[in-house]
Design a protein around this motif. Sequence first.
Motif, mmCIF file in Angstrom:
data_model
loop_
_atom_site.group_PDB
_atom_site.id
_atom_site.type_symbol
_atom_site.label_atom_id
_atom_site.label_comp_id
_atom_site.label_asym_id
_atom_site.label_seq_id
_atom_site.Cartn_x
_atom_site.Cartn_y
_atom_site.Cartn_z
ATOM 1 N N THR A 167 0.330 -1.508 -0.108
ATOM 2 C CA THR A 167 0.181 0.090 -0.709
ATOM 3 C C THR A 167 0.734 1.339 0.110
ATOM 4 O OG1 THR A 167 -1.754 -1.193 1.266
ATOM 5 C CG2 THR A 167 -2.050 1.059 1.161
ATOM 6 N N THR A 168 0.350 2.717 -0.871
ATOM 7 C CA THR A 168 1.199 3.087 -0.659
ATOM 8 C C THR A 168 0.323 4.520 -0.288
ATOM 9 O OG1 THR A 168 0.340 4.125 -3.047
ATOM 10 C CG2 THR A 168 2.468 2.940 -2.714
ATOM 11 N N THR A 195 0.242 7.473 -1.679
ATOM 12 C CA THR A 195 -1.067 8.023 -2.434
ATOM 13 C C THR A 195 -2.218 7.444 -2.502
ATOM 14 O OG1 THR A 195 0.752 8.632 -4.269
ATOM 15 C CG2 THR A 195 -0.951 8.601 -4.774
ATOM 16 N N GLU A 196 -2.445 5.709 -2.512
ATOM 17 C CA GLU A 196 -3.077 4.787 -2.790
ATOM 18 C C GLU A 196 -4.522 5.135 -1.715
ATOM 19 O OE1 GLU A 196 -1.867 1.079 -5.084
ATOM 20 O OE2 GLU A 196 -1.189 0.996 -2.891
ATOM 21 N N ARG A 240 -5.864 8.506 -1.780
ATOM 22 C CA ARG A 240 -7.348 8.814 -3.411
ATOM 23 C C ARG A 240 -7.929 8.213 -2.306
ATOM 24 N NH1 ARG A 240 -3.260 7.755 -8.738
ATOM 25 N NH2 ARG A 240 -2.315 9.738 -8.735
ATOM 26 N N SER A 241 -8.468 7.055 -1.832
ATOM 27 C CA SER A 241 -9.400 6.470 -1.139
ATOM 28 C C SER A 241 -10.004 7.240 -0.462
ATOM 29 C CB SER A 241 -8.552 5.442 -0.464
ATOM 30 O OG SER A 241 -8.426 5.529 0.892
#
Length: 206
Positions: A28-29, A31-32, A35-36
């Motif tokens: 998991t990053t 950024t992710e 964005r979630s």
Amino acid sequence: MARWEPGAAERLQQAALELFATRGFEQTTATEIARSVGLTERTFFRHFSDKREVLFHGQQVFARAFLDGVTGAPPDASPMEVVASGLRSASSFFPDERRASSRLRQSVIDQNPALRERERHKLASVAKDVAAALRERGVDETAATLAAESGATVFGIAFAQWIREDEQRSLADIAAEVLGELLALARQSAGAEKGASRSCSRTGAG
């Protein structure tokens, strides 16, 4: 671009926990995570230096809660009574409504050796601070260290019980029970040593 809004840190924490649990911490990053919940990577790094900090955000508040209990104990309290006060104060940092998220967080940490080491370091740091506070109260070095390390161990054991799926007791109640068991074990050990000493004395006298 999504705008910053109050509660962003909490939203990022919850999203991160869910993603870490389902996809894995390493996969998991940042950024992710951002964005979630409709936020940007820049917003993420405004609140956290890296994705590990999502899991340890609030660590200083927890440590402060433990120390507040230590410094707030009566002046004539014994070292273990001071530690008990610290445990009660630290337990208040984990009300029952935090049990589910704490359980999820721990499941993520348990799967990653580096995160487990970071968690151990957190408790070790608390123990070090508590020992220093005890020394300031006039407790000698050995007793202060033993009491502080015992307090950290008790908290770790109590916390592990508190996040079990079928557990209903409060963290404060569990911590008090675990501490009571530790003290009872110490009394039993002291009693056994005294009994052995008396037996040896009688044998020697005979």
